[in-house]
Design a protein around this motif. Structure first.
Motif, short mmCIF file in Angstrom:
data_model
loop_
_atom_site.label_atom_id
_atom_site.label_comp_id
_atom_site.label_asym_id
_atom_site.label_seq_id
_atom_site.Cartn_x
_atom_site.Cartn_y
_atom_site.Cartn_z
N PRO A 125 0.82 -1.23 0.00
CA PRO A 125 0.00 0.00 0.00
C PRO A 125 0.85 1.27 0.00
CG PRO A 125 -0.81 -1.57 1.64
CD PRO A 125 0.51 -2.08 1.16
N GLN A 126 1.94 1.26 0.76
CA GLN A 126 2.82 2.43 0.78
C GLN A 126 3.41 2.67 -0.61
OE1 GLN A 126 5.66 1.20 3.71
NE2 GLN A 126 4.39 1.80 5.47
N ARG A 127 3.81 1.61 -1.26
CA ARG A 127 4.40 1.72 -2.59
C ARG A 127 3.39 2.30 -3.58
NH1 ARG A 127 8.56 -1.15 -5.73
NH2 ARG A 127 9.32 -1.92 -3.75
N ALA A 128 2.14 1.86 -3.50
CA ALA A 128 1.12 2.33 -4.44
C ALA A 128 0.88 3.83 -4.26
CB ALA A 128 -0.18 1.55 -4.22
N LEU A 129 0.73 4.27 -3.02
CA LEU A 129 0.49 5.70 -2.78
C LEU A 129 1.72 6.53 -3.09
CD1 LEU A 129 -1.68 5.79 0.49
CD2 LEU A 129 -2.43 6.05 -1.88
N TYR A 130 2.91 6.02 -2.73
CA TYR A 130 4.13 6.76 -2.99
C TYR A 130 4.32 6.98 -4.49
CZ TYR A 130 8.90 8.40 -2.88
OH TYR A 130 10.04 9.17 -3.04
N GLN A 131 4.14 5.91 -5.27
CA GLN A 131 4.34 6.04 -6.72
C GLN A 131 3.34 7.02 -7.32
OE1 GLN A 131 6.94 4.47 -8.49
NE2 GLN A 131 6.30 6.04 -9.96
N LEU A 132 2.14 7.06 -6.77
CA LEU A 132 1.14 8.01 -7.25
C LEU A 132 1.58 9.45 -6.98
CD1 LEU A 132 -1.54 8.83 -8.40
CD2 LEU A 132 -2.64 8.17 -6.24
N VAL A 133 2.09 9.71 -5.77
CA VAL A 133 2.57 11.06 -5.47
C VAL A 133 3.76 11.42 -6.35
CG1 VAL A 133 3.55 12.56 -3.68
CG2 VAL A 133 1.70 10.99 -3.10
N LEU A 134 4.66 10.47 -6.55
CA LEU A 134 5.83 10.74 -7.39
C LEU A 134 5.40 11.03 -8.83
CD1 LEU A 134 8.87 10.89 -7.83
CD2 LEU A 134 8.88 8.40 -8.14
N ASP A 135 4.47 10.26 -9.37
CA ASP A 135 4.00 10.51 -10.73
C ASP A 135 3.38 11.90 -10.84
OD1 ASP A 135 4.83 7.98 -11.48
OD2 ASP A 135 2.82 7.08 -11.37
N ALA A 136 2.63 12.29 -9.80
CA ALA A 136 2.01 13.62 -9.81
C ALA A 136 3.08 14.71 -9.76
CB ALA A 136 1.05 13.76 -8.63
N GLN A 137 4.11 14.50 -8.95
CA GLN A 137 5.16 15.51 -8.84
C GLN A 137 5.92 15.65 -10.16
OE1 GLN A 137 8.95 15.12 -7.56
NE2 GLN A 137 9.07 16.98 -6.32
#
Length: 450
Positions: free
Chosen positions: A288-300
């Motif tokens: 779950p951490q990986r999924a949310l982290y990658q989403l924030v990174l993609d947005a950034q």
């Protein structure tokens, strides 16, 4: 001996800034820009002094209790400073002072008087000006200026006219500060480099069983080692503390299986860095951490790619909002479709702040974000942060595996002639690079942190 005031090269830069301010306010306007006042912490123990950013921007002088007067077309000089007279007894205790005798040469100004002469000299110096620019956010100076104008008004029969209009001096100065000079960009690069070094040191120090304040201490040591200081109070937020946007306590223990969000930057020579990274305490991300982290990174990354001259300041934020909204829908955290979710603001349950702010002498730097109601267009020399985030409150109705996860990723970005430059790219943010960095950490139990 401690250097008082700017170097000769720096002095020319401050003179150019004052000339641009004179051009901005016009020849029939005067401006006063006060220095910061030293504040007492308790009894005779002062807080560490930090100069007003506006005053320092125009003078390079870090002494308290001073005033800059801009008076265009005045025969005896257009730039006058009021400073503390030198006091040998005080210098014995606190170090050298600039003084009125040295101020004109050191600061590159026309005249200098003692700070105690302000009320005596200002009425005469303000004669003939239709407008007076002064700091509206400092009530005492507005009241004093009204007194000077009243004194001038008493000479109306002799043809003396006080300024008829008061304007906020912050307006023209802050517009000027928004576009950074080459010298300012060099200082920002230095502040960002020290901030990068601090975050790397903090990452190497992250281990379960340490406390948030111990990681903050690592950051502070790097800042101080570079003759810098924090550009704001560092945020070290383990676990669900990261869901508090401006978490300040820094008192909890770091735990395996949780993330730790670190938001910190160095201020060096009056310019600020501002970086946020979110690290896995154990060294690896859970699913779950990986999924949310990658989403924030993609947005950034999408927000950064949207930056360039002529682009609306709002464009990076809208790019981040779209990516985050799409991802939240895919993860089942909000309902779609995407355009409807954006229009309804459903993403704000998890991403509730803007994607960035100006950066410069102040960590939340000055300058309007809108012009005549419309978002400002980016120009070369502007510097901004890019910092999307996702914060899943522990008490929310989100799926349990996501609750208590807070993630933000922030970099400092310079707008260039042909696009952008990420000034803080030295801190890893891709998942594989983070896990590789953490695989090389040492054990603080067997080998103490320096």
């Amino acid at each position: 001996m401690q250097l008082i005031g700017p170097s000769p090269t720096e002095r020319r830069e401050y003179q150019r800034r004052r000339k641009r301010l004179i051009k901005a306010i016009g020849k029939r306007s005067a401006a006063i820009v006060p220095a910061a006042v030293e504040q007492q912490r308790n009894h005779d123990n002062p807080w560490p002094f930090r100069q007003s950013s506006d005053f320092y921007y125009l003078t390079g002088l870090a002494e308290p209790d001073a005033l800059l007067l801009i008076c265009p077309k005045r025969p005896e000089g257009e730039v006058i400073a009021f400073v503390q007279p030198r006091d040998p007894e005080r210098e014995r205790w606190e170090g050298p002072q600039l003084g009125t005798e040295r101020a004109p040469a050191v600061l590159g100004i026309d005249q200098a008087f003692g700070i105690e002469e302000i009320d005596e000299r200002l009425p005469e110096l303000l004669k003939g000006y239709g407008k007076l620019y002064l700091p509206f956010d400092e009530h005492d100076w507005v009241v004093r200026a009204l007194g000077w104008c009243d004194e001038l008004r008493r000479g109306a029969r002799a043809g003396v006219q006080p300024p008829q209009t008061f304007k906020d001096v912050a307006g023209p100065i802050h517009e000027q500060r928004l576009i950074k000079s080459a010298q300012e960009i060099d200082r920002l690069r230095r502040a960002c480099a020290v901030s990068v070094e601090a975050h790397l040191a903090a990452a190497r120090g992250v281990h379960a069983g340490l406390f948030e304040f111990e990681i903050a201490a690592i950051l502070q040591k790097v800042f101080a080692s570079a003759h810098g200081e924090p550009s704001f109070a560092p945020i070290v937020a383990g676990g669900s503390n990261a869901c508090v946007l401006h978490y300040r306590a820094n008192a909890a223990e770091l735990k395996d299986g949780e993330l730790v969000l670190i938001d910190a930057g160095a201020e060096v020579d009056y310019y600020a860095g501002d970086i946020t990274r979110t690290w896995p305490v154990s060294g690896t991300f859970s699913k779950p951490q990986r999924a949310l982290y990658q989403l924030v990174l993609d947005a950034q990354l999408a927000a950064i790619e949207a930056i360039g001259p002529g682009v609306s300041f709002d464009a990076p934020h809208q790019a981040a909002v779209r990516v985050i909204t799409e991802g939240l829908i895919d993860l089942g955290l909000i309902e779609g479709p995407v355009d409807e979710a954006i229009e309804a603001g459903r993403y704000r349950a998890y991403f509730m702040h803007r994607t960035g702010h100006w950066l410069g002498s102040d960590v939340h730097d000055v300058g309007g974000y809108r012009v005549d109601g419309d978002w400002r267009e980016l120009e070369p020399g502007m510097v901004m942060t890019v910092e999307p985030g996702i914060y899943v409150d522990p008490q929310s109705e989100a799926p349990e595996e996501y609750r208590g996860i807070g993630i933000r990723i922030e970099d400092d970005v310079l707008v260039t002639e042909d696009g952008f430059e990420v000034l803080t790219r030295g801190v890893p943010k891709e998942i594989d690079a983070i896990e590789a960095l953490f695989a090389g950490r040492r054990d603080p139990v067997s080998e103490p942190i320096e």
